[in-house]
Enzyme design. Structure first.
Site, mmCIF file in Angstrom:
data_model
loop_
_atom_site.group_PDB
_atom_site.id
_atom_site.type_symbol
_atom_site.label_atom_id
_atom_site.label_comp_id
_atom_site.label_asym_id
_atom_site.label_seq_id
_atom_site.Cartn_x
_atom_site.Cartn_y
_atom_site.Cartn_z
ATOM 1 N N LYS A 85 43.938 69.410 46.737
ATOM 2 C CA LYS A 85 42.772 70.106 45.957
ATOM 3 C C LYS A 85 42.735 71.726 46.247
ATOM 4 O O LYS A 85 42.678 72.433 45.099
ATOM 5 C CB LYS A 85 41.562 69.543 45.945
ATOM 6 C CG LYS A 85 41.436 68.291 45.611
ATOM 7 C CD LYS A 85 40.379 67.435 45.942
ATOM 8 C CE LYS A 85 40.379 65.853 45.546
ATOM 9 N NZ LYS A 85 39.307 65.214 45.943
ATOM 10 N N LYS A 98 46.560 64.405 40.637
ATOM 11 C CA LYS A 98 46.783 65.733 41.277
ATOM 12 C C LYS A 98 48.307 65.983 41.593
ATOM 13 O O LYS A 98 48.733 66.842 41.571
ATOM 14 C CB LYS A 98 45.815 65.594 42.746
ATOM 15 C CG LYS A 98 44.473 65.535 42.634
ATOM 16 C CD LYS A 98 43.921 65.512 44.006
ATOM 17 C CE LYS A 98 44.173 64.199 44.779
ATOM 18 N NZ LYS A 98 43.427 63.128 43.960
ATOM 19 N N ASP A 113 44.192 64.818 51.373
ATOM 20 C CA ASP A 113 43.883 64.950 49.692
ATOM 21 C C ASP A 113 42.983 66.356 49.460
ATOM 22 O O ASP A 113 43.097 66.883 48.503
ATOM 23 C CB ASP A 113 42.544 63.777 49.759
ATOM 24 C CG ASP A 113 41.781 63.911 48.553
ATOM 25 O OD1 ASP A 113 42.662 63.490 47.330
ATOM 26 O OD2 ASP A 113 40.779 64.191 48.338
ATOM 27 N N GLY A 129 34.644 58.780 40.969
ATOM 28 C CA GLY A 129 33.726 57.724 40.209
ATOM 29 C C GLY A 129 33.679 57.865 38.784
ATOM 30 O O GLY A 129 34.329 58.828 38.220
ATOM 31 N N VAL A 174 39.970 68.119 40.728
ATOM 32 C CA VAL A 174 39.346 68.468 41.715
ATOM 33 C C VAL A 174 37.818 68.231 41.480
ATOM 34 O O VAL A 174 37.180 68.805 40.323
ATOM 35 C CB VAL A 174 39.543 70.027 42.003
ATOM 36 C CG1 VAL A 174 38.722 70.649 43.098
ATOM 37 C CG2 VAL A 174 41.065 70.165 42.120
HETATM 38 N N1 LIG Z 1 38.690 56.876 40.387
HETATM 39 C C1 LIG Z 1 38.203 58.251 40.560
HETATM 40 O O1 LIG Z 1 37.142 58.055 40.638
HETATM 41 C C2 LIG Z 1 39.306 59.593 40.392
HETATM 42 C C3 LIG Z 1 38.646 60.588 40.353
HETATM 43 C C4 LIG Z 1 39.431 61.930 40.120
HETATM 44 C C5 LIG Z 1 40.872 61.635 40.173
HETATM 45 N N2 LIG Z 1 41.396 60.356 40.014
HETATM 46 C C6 LIG Z 1 43.067 60.175 39.862
HETATM 47 O O2 LIG Z 1 43.172 59.772 38.608
HETATM 48 C C7 LIG Z 1 44.209 58.780 38.676
HETATM 49 C C8 LIG Z 1 43.912 57.601 38.278
HETATM 50 O O3 LIG Z 1 42.768 56.922 39.075
HETATM 51 P P1 LIG Z 1 42.159 55.495 38.800
HETATM 52 O O4 LIG Z 1 41.246 55.402 39.808
HETATM 53 O O5 LIG Z 1 41.764 55.115 37.464
HETATM 54 O O6 LIG Z 1 43.672 54.573 39.292
HETATM 55 P P2 LIG Z 1 43.826 53.149 39.226
HETATM 56 O O7 LIG Z 1 42.501 52.453 38.826
HETATM 57 O O8 LIG Z 1 44.634 52.723 40.200
HETATM 58 O O9 LIG Z 1 44.748 53.026 37.805
HETATM 59 C C9 LIG Z 1 45.928 53.540 37.713
HETATM 60 C C10 LIG Z 1 46.673 53.109 36.349
HETATM 61 O O10 LIG Z 1 47.980 53.478 36.187
HETATM 62 C C11 LIG Z 1 48.854 52.598 35.985
HETATM 63 N N3 LIG Z 1 50.292 52.941 36.537
HETATM 64 C C12 LIG Z 1 50.965 52.728 37.536
HETATM 65 N N4 LIG Z 1 52.172 53.249 37.516
HETATM 66 C C13 LIG Z 1 52.339 53.601 36.399
HETATM 67 C C14 LIG Z 1 53.599 53.973 35.645
HETATM 68 N N5 LIG Z 1 54.449 54.079 36.295
HETATM 69 N N6 LIG Z 1 53.264 54.148 34.389
HETATM 70 C C15 LIG Z 1 52.315 54.139 33.513
HETATM 71 N N7 LIG Z 1 51.071 53.681 34.215
HETATM 72 C C16 LIG Z 1 51.325 53.572 35.573
HETATM 73 C C17 LIG Z 1 48.532 51.553 36.611
HETATM 74 O O11 LIG Z 1 49.069 50.334 36.212
HETATM 75 P P3 LIG Z 1 48.648 48.700 36.890
HETATM 76 O O12 LIG Z 1 47.577 48.383 36.391
HETATM 77 O O13 LIG Z 1 49.916 47.893 36.036
HETATM 78 O O14 LIG Z 1 49.208 48.867 38.296
HETATM 79 C C18 LIG Z 1 47.014 51.409 36.302
HETATM 80 O O15 LIG Z 1 46.571 50.973 35.002
HETATM 81 C C19 LIG Z 1 44.744 58.778 40.061
HETATM 82 O O16 LIG Z 1 45.757 60.021 40.367
HETATM 83 C C20 LIG Z 1 43.467 59.398 41.032
HETATM 84 O O17 LIG Z 1 43.878 59.857 42.088
HETATM 85 C C21 LIG Z 1 40.596 59.292 40.328
#
Ligand SMILES: NC(=O)c1ccc[n+]([C@@H]2O[C@H](COP(=O)([O-])OP(=O)(O)OC[C@H]3O[C@@H](n4cnc5c(N)ncnc54)[C@H](OP(=O)(O)O)[C@@H]3O)[C@@H](O)[C@H]2O)c1
Length: 328
Positions: free
Chosen positions: A211, A111, A207, A303, A138
């Site tokens: 959105k 976001k 958050d 998720g 969103v």
């Molecule tokens: N999870 C959900 O259900 C969900 C739903 C909607 C939206 N989102 C959004 O989607 C995004 C990802 O979510 P997630 O849950 O997958 O997050 P996550 O599990 O925390 O994964 C984030 C990834 O980004 C990497 N990262 C951190 N800094 C970086 C950089 N400077 N350059 C390149 N990679 C980098 C991290 O690397 P390291 O492993 O090395 O730290 C990790 O691999 C977030 O913005 C979140 O708000 C998530």
């Protein structure tokens, strides 16, 4: 072939890579995977067997920024799944800016970049002939933007309301059904992995406000920022207030809304039989349009189901590129 790189190989990144190598969309090669420490790249693309669990243990792991891949012209599409920073937009914003400037298509669930620089990014994408899609930002997997863009194309959205944060909705649901005080419901959500250790962005309404900003800019052609949203979170909501609402056939929900050009996030009384009154971690988004009237979408706001939104954006880009190859 579209050479696709996933930047951010965490919860969503690993699941998207699995999905892409499972069903291998025609015309797309998954050629790069990156995290905060570096990346791996394969000209021929990764398949299910060659997908690493941990990037840094892969023999081709390069301790470098994935910006290098963008600058070297090795990718046609990046999927940005980096952690959200709603104040600076980084690290995702830097990757997205650089990619779009070079005509590289972008899909993102982050976001932050959109909240900080939506208009700028859309205009860069337009000038460079690239696409920027963000369905997953969103409502998780709920097809909010594609529905508005395609199915409501001839209509006009007048206002939007929604339950946009699963964590606060879970807490308010537990307060409503179990009579729990907020701090206990929060502890429970944290133990179940539904709330961050620092839950202030969720509980404080930030958050949801992000959105609302994305919805306003993308669906109502506004030019809003986080500062433009009146935000009140749920931290002051007491179990007495929730119980009093219950006695009147209502409950308290954290509602994000865009009404008459103004953006709000605040706890509101919602009738128990109202379409927006969803429970647990569910999200709900209601459009009021000029012709159709009211339309409510309900689904999981986060998720694994979020991968569905990413896949839909990726497929849209594959189709668009196929059409532009054929020509007008
Ligand atoms: N999870 C959900 O259900 C969900 C739903 C909607 C939206 N989102 C959004 O989607 C995004 C990802 O979510 P997630 O849950 O997958 O997050 P996550 O599990 O925390 O994964 C984030 C990834 O980004 C990497 N990262 C951190 N800094 C970086 C950089 N400077 N350059 C390149 N990679 C980098 C991290 O690397 P390291 O492993 O090395 O730290 C990790 O691999 C977030 O913005 C979140 O708000 C998530």
């Amino acid at each position: 072939m579209i050479r696709c790189g996933i930047i951010g190989y965490g919860f969503l990144g690993t699941r998207l890579a699995q999905a892409l190598t499972d069903y291998r969309p025609r015309g797309l090669l998954l050629t790069a995977l990156a995290n905060s420490k570096g990346y791996i790249f394969s000209r021929d693309g990764f398949d299910k067997q060659s997908l690493p669990r941990d990037l840094s243990t892969h023999r081709g792991f390069k301790q470098d920024t994935p910006l290098q891949l963008i600058e070297d012209g090795l990718l046609d599409l990046i999927v940005v799944l980096t952690p959200t920073n709603v104040y600076t937009g980084n690290p995702g914003l830097t990757y997205i800016r650089e990619a779009l400037r070079r005509g590289i298509d972008v899909v993102t669930a982050d976001k932050g970049p959109l909240v900080v620089a939506y208009r700028e990014l859309i205009s860069t994408a337009k000038s460079a002939g690239a696409s920027l899609l963000y369905e997953a930002t969103v409502g998780g997997g709920i097809p909010v933007f594609s529905l508005a863009r395609h199915s409501l194309r001839g209509d006009r959205i007048r206002s939007v309301r929604g339950i946009l944060n699963g964590t606060t909705n879970y807490i308010l649901t537990r307060m409503h059904f179990e009579g729990l005080p907020l701090d206990l419901a929060l502890k429970e959500a944290q133990m179940m992995g539904l709330a961050e250790r620092d839950p202030s962005l969720d509980l404080g309404g930030i958050d949801s406000a992000c959105k609302v900003v994305i919805l306003a800019n993308a669906l109502l052609s506004m030019d809003k920022r986080l500062d433009d949203v009146y935000v009140k979170g749920i931290t002051q909501v007491t179990s007495d207030a929730v119980m009093a609402a219950k006695e009147m056939g209502m409950t308290i929900k954290l509602v994000g809304s865009i009404e008459g050009g103004h953006l709000y996030v605040a706890p509101r009384l919602v009738r128990l039989n109202h379409p927006l009154c969803v429970h647990g971690t569910l999200n709900a988004i209601q459009f009021r349009t000029e012709v159709m009237g009211e339309l409510t979408l309900i689904g999981k706001g986060a998720g694994e189901s979020t991968v569905s939104a990413l896949l839909s954006d990726i497929e849209w880009i594959i189709d668009r590129r196929a059409v532009s190859r054929v020509g007008p």
